[in-house]
Design an enzyme around this catalytic site. Structure first.
Site, PDB file in Angstrom:
ATOM      1  CD1 TRP A   1      -2.817   1.571   0.458  1.00  0.00           C
ATOM      2  CD2 TRP A   1      -1.644   2.323   2.219  1.00  0.00           C
ATOM      3  NE1 TRP A   1      -3.341   2.803   0.821  1.00  0.00           N
ATOM      4  CE2 TRP A   1      -2.639   3.282   1.896  1.00  0.00           C
ATOM      5  CE3 TRP A   1      -0.783   2.569   3.282  1.00  0.00           C
ATOM      6  CZ2 TRP A   1      -2.787   4.471   2.606  1.00  0.00           C
ATOM      7  CZ3 TRP A   1      -0.936   3.751   4.004  1.00  0.00           C
ATOM      8  CH2 TRP A   1      -1.920   4.689   3.653  1.00  0.00           C
ATOM      9  CG  HIS A   2       3.377   2.746   3.187  1.00  0.00           C
ATOM     10  ND1 HIS A   2       2.726   1.923   4.083  1.00  0.00           N
ATOM     11  CD2 HIS A   2       3.392   3.974   3.763  1.00  0.00           C
ATOM     12  CE1 HIS A   2       2.385   2.622   5.147  1.00  0.00           C
ATOM     13  NE2 HIS A   2       2.764   3.863   4.979  1.00  0.00           N
ATOM     14  N   GLY A   3       3.543   1.711  -1.501  1.00  0.00           N
ATOM     15  CA  GLY A   3       4.168   1.935  -2.808  1.00  0.00           C
ATOM     16  C   GLY A   3       4.780   0.698  -3.433  1.00  0.00           C
TER      17      GLY A   3
END
Length: 364
Positions: A327-329
């Site tokens: 989700w963070h990348g």
């Protein structure tokens, strides 16, 4: 005095805040207080319309359409009432943010890179909100479907204080609190607002002082000063960085948390000071409380959590950290970060289990 320009997140949100976001949040506050005073029953829909208008104004019609499309697809998939299908849909929608051709097309919608990043951050956070709503829809029976209508999904997804950067609030908490009609006192709300603004200004001033005087991030971006520093100095720099991160999020989450209070909702607790932490697990529980509740409710517990076997616990914890990293990348350094976090939590819980054995306790 010039400031340390290397902390992108702080510079980015402060610039957007000064330009437009703070003004739009002030507009939300006005709409919220007027609707609570005059039409309490219709407050969720007044705030929904305002949130949609603010989204259109800031992200344009195309940005607004993307978020609406994500919400519509999530709601349509939730009709099958299959949690696995809902998760698959959420991960696919999240993965579209990393397709180079799609990224390039979205960049062309805006004049500046900062506007594109605002859409990217907003859609990433909205994905979690859509997932929360859809899973709650899957888990509730037909009798409760009226409280999980598409209109309620839009009220949740377009709720403006948490719109661009969080904090995260699960749908079950949001809808329960938003439906509750409480006695409204303008005087009480005004005192909450004044005290809240004073606290936020203090945190903001402290963060600005740190970024103007300490140059933590500038030092980290250059190898020679780090190579020349002693281990004690490196430890001090690491502590300074996490302390700045803590103060930064007191501001970034403090503003929406204050507005949630003004709306009659109970916001997730603000981050705990990292200097008071001695437990790795507690750090995860109490820094980003909203994200922690999301991960526990929708990933960790459904996958078995601490109630399953040792392997089951290891797997559910690994899956939780894998999702956080993605989700963070999903960049390679985030996978390393997620793996080290997983390892830290596992080692800590393993040591706790060993120390709880009666023989070990007797030895101690």
């Amino acid at each position: 005095m010039s400031q340390d320009p290397m902390d992108f997140e702080w510079s980015y949100w402060i610039e957007w805040g000064r330009e437009r976001i703070l003004w739009l949040l002030a507009g939300h506050l006005l709409v919220s207080q007027v609707s609570r005073l005059l039409v309490e029953k219709y407050k969720p829909w007044c705030l929904m319309v305002y949130g949609m208008a603010a989204c259109w104004l800031l992200l344009g019609i195309k940005g607004f359409a993307v978020i609406l499309l994500h919400a519509t697809i999530s709601f349509a998939v939730a009709q099958f009432q299959l949690s696995l299908l809902t998760w698959l849909c959420s991960l696919i929608l999240l993965s579209t943010l990393r397709i180079p051709a799609v990224e390039e097309a979205k960049r062309k919608w805006y004049d500046t890179e900062n506007e594109y990043y605002l859409l990217l951050f907003t859609v990433s956070v909205r994905c979690l909100f859509c997932t929360s709503f859809s899973l709650e829809y899957c888990w509730h029976g037909p009798a409760q479907k009226s409280s999980h209508s598409f209109l309620w999904m839009l009220a949740y997804v377009f709720y403006y204080p948490t719109f661009h950067n969080g904090p995260l609030m699960n749908f079950d908490e949001f809808s329960k609190q938003m439906r509750k009609q409480e006695a409204f006192s303008l005087k009480t709300n005004l005192s909450i607002l004044i005290v809240g603004i004073i606290r936020i200004f203090f945190w903001w001033f402290l963060a600005e002082l740190m970024i103007h005087l300490m140059y933590i991030h500038a030092l980290y971006s250059s190898a020679p000063p780090l190579e020349a520093a002693s281990y004690w100095a490196l430890g001090g720099l690491a502590l300074a960085q996490v302390l700045f991160f803590y103060v930064k999020y007191l501001v970034l989450y403090g503003v929406p948390a204050l507005l949630l209070q003004m709306d009659g909702l109970k916001p997730p607790a603000l981050p705990c000071c990292v200097s008071l932490m001695h437990s790795f697990t507690k750090m995860w529980r109490s820094f980003d409380v909203g994200l922690h509740r999301f991960l526990v409710r929708y990933i960790y517990v459904p996958m078995g959590g601490s109630q399953s076997s040792l392997l089951g616990t290891l797997f559910s914890t690994a899956l939780t950290f894998a999702f956080v990293s993605y989700w963070h990348g999903g960049q390679s350094y985030l996978w390393y970060w997620g793996a080290l976090n997983w390892l830290g939590v596992i080692v800590e819980n393993g040591v706790k289990r060993i120390l709880s054995v009666s023989v070990i306790q007797d030895l101690i």
